[in-house]
Design a protein around this motif. Structure first.
Motif, short mmCIF file in Angstrom:
data_model
loop_
_atom_site.label_atom_id
_atom_site.label_comp_id
_atom_site.label_asym_id
_atom_site.label_seq_id
_atom_site.Cartn_x
_atom_site.Cartn_y
_atom_site.Cartn_z
N GLN A 53 43.67 37.42 36.72
CA GLN A 53 44.76 38.24 36.11
C GLN A 53 44.38 39.53 35.77
N LYS A 54 42.89 40.02 35.79
CA LYS A 54 42.36 41.42 35.39
C LYS A 54 42.90 42.30 36.32
N HIS A 55 42.98 42.12 37.47
CA HIS A 55 43.44 43.31 38.47
C HIS A 55 44.72 43.54 37.97
N LYS A 56 45.76 42.62 37.82
CA LYS A 56 46.97 42.78 37.44
C LYS A 56 47.33 43.51 36.16
N GLN A 57 46.56 43.10 35.33
CA GLN A 57 46.53 43.94 33.87
C GLN A 57 45.98 45.37 34.25
N LEU A 58 44.96 45.61 34.99
CA LEU A 58 44.71 46.94 35.32
C LEU A 58 45.68 47.55 36.27
N GLN A 59 46.44 47.12 37.15
CA GLN A 59 47.52 47.63 37.77
C GLN A 59 48.58 48.24 37.04
N LYS A 60 48.85 47.46 35.92
CA LYS A 60 50.14 47.88 35.03
C LYS A 60 49.44 49.30 34.00
N ASP A 61 48.29 49.19 33.84
CA ASP A 61 47.69 50.13 33.11
C ASP A 61 47.67 51.38 33.95
N LEU A 62 47.33 51.41 35.50
CA LEU A 62 47.51 52.30 36.22
C LEU A 62 48.96 52.79 36.58
N GLU A 63 49.75 52.04 36.74
CA GLU A 63 51.09 52.58 36.80
C GLU A 63 51.61 53.39 35.66
N GLN A 64 51.24 52.68 34.42
CA GLN A 64 51.42 53.30 33.23
C GLN A 64 51.10 54.89 33.15
N LEU A 65 50.15 55.14 33.82
CA LEU A 65 49.55 56.43 33.71
C LEU A 65 49.76 57.20 35.00
N LYS A 66 50.76 56.62 35.78
CA LYS A 66 51.19 57.20 37.02
C LYS A 66 50.00 57.39 38.14
N ILE A 67 49.20 56.52 38.28
CA ILE A 67 48.15 56.47 39.25
C ILE A 67 48.69 55.38 40.30
N LEU A 68 49.06 55.84 41.31
CA LEU A 68 49.62 54.93 42.09
C LEU A 68 49.20 54.83 43.50
N LYS A 69 48.24 55.42 43.69
CA LYS A 69 47.42 55.56 45.18
C LYS A 69 45.92 54.71 44.68
N PHE A 70 45.62 53.65 45.57
CA PHE A 70 44.46 52.81 45.03
C PHE A 70 43.41 52.96 46.30
N ALA A 71 42.66 54.15 46.48
CA ALA A 71 41.69 54.44 47.49
C ALA A 71 40.47 54.74 46.89
N PRO A 72 39.29 54.66 47.43
CA PRO A 72 39.22 53.99 48.82
C PRO A 72 38.93 52.61 48.58
N GLU A 73 38.74 52.05 49.88
CA GLU A 73 38.74 50.51 50.25
C GLU A 73 37.05 50.04 50.03
N PHE A 74 37.03 48.89 49.53
CA PHE A 74 35.76 48.12 49.40
C PHE A 74 35.99 46.98 49.87
N GLU A 75 34.61 46.37 50.36
CA GLU A 75 34.72 44.72 50.94
C GLU A 75 33.87 44.06 50.07
N PHE A 76 34.74 42.85 49.84
CA PHE A 76 33.85 41.99 49.17
C PHE A 76 34.46 40.49 49.38
N SER A 77 33.34 39.40 49.48
CA SER A 77 33.94 38.13 49.99
C SER A 77 33.37 36.96 49.37
N CYS A 78 33.63 35.85 49.60
CA CYS A 78 32.86 34.37 49.12
C CYS A 78 33.26 33.79 50.42
N ASN A 79 31.99 32.96 50.53
CA ASN A 79 32.14 32.20 51.73
C ASN A 79 32.18 30.69 51.54
N SER A 80 31.81 30.29 50.38
CA SER A 80 32.00 28.85 50.00
C SER A 80 32.29 29.03 48.42
N ARG A 81 32.53 27.50 48.10
CA ARG A 81 33.09 27.41 46.54
C ARG A 81 31.67 27.69 45.67
N ALA A 82 30.57 27.54 45.86
CA ALA A 82 29.46 27.92 45.06
C ALA A 82 29.30 29.45 44.85
#
Length: 185
Positions: A64-93
């Motif tokens: 839920q954290k990124h959804k809360q942050l998106q609401k804050d950004l929209e409220q402050l009229k920040i509508l572009k979300f760049a740059p892109e970063f890569e992150f992944s998980c490959n297992s449950r651990a």
């Protein structure tokens, strides 16, 4: 797996991220709106990538954290979300290692929420979605710790979780280095 093991293994990285993070301006009450916008954007980018990478591996994970942050950004009229970063998980651990960092941030978030009210430079912002001080965040952290302690990970899986927790702190540190110019591009 015990959270104490993860805490000890990531202590130095955690401290580095905290020292370099713009949230320090909330703690000394000098935060202004432009710096706050950048802090929110940095956090949105980091949480969006990590929560989306964790979700497929942990049943019922909400992220839920990124959804809360998106609401804050929209409220402050920040509508572009760049740059892109890569992150992944490959297992449950790995997902549990990453989630340890993401969910554990609730503790610091509570402290920041108390101090954000003392930032005169943010008095024009009526509602904070991410830094809201909601005690449900602590419940989610405690629920996560309980779920983590019930995982019967092998030694190899525990090492995977530890390494992914470290990688997650490094990822946050990388994202937190983006500059103000991304707000105006």
């Amino acid at each position: 797996m015990k959270t104490e093991r993860l805490k000890e293994a990531t202590k130095d990285l955690h401290q580095q991220v905290e020292e370099e993070n713009l949230a320090r301006f909330i703690m000394d009450h000098s935060m202004d709106v432009e710096t706050y916008k950048l802090l929110l954007l940095q956090n949105f980018l980091a949480y969006q990538k990590t929560e989306n990478a964790i979700a497929p591996f942990i049943k019922g994970y909400q992220g839920q954290k990124h959804k809360q942050l998106q609401k804050d950004l929209e409220q402050l009229k920040i509508l572009k979300f760049a740059p892109e970063f890569e992150f992944s998980c490959n297992s449950r651990a790995e997902a549990f290692g990453a989630a340890y960092v993401v969910e554990g941030s609730a503790l610091g978030g509570m402290v920041l929420a108390r101090n954000i009210k003392k930032c005169a430079g943010l008095s024009s912002i009526e509602k904070h979605h991410f830094f809201n001080g909601d005690k449900d965040s602590l419940k989610a952290w405690n629920d996560f710790k309980n779920e983590l302690s019930q995982q019967d990970f092998s030694e190899k899986e525990q090492e995977e979780a530890l390494e992914k927790a470290k990688d997650t702190f490094r990822f946050f540190r990388e994202v937190f280095r983006i500059e103000r110019t991304v707000l105006h591009s």
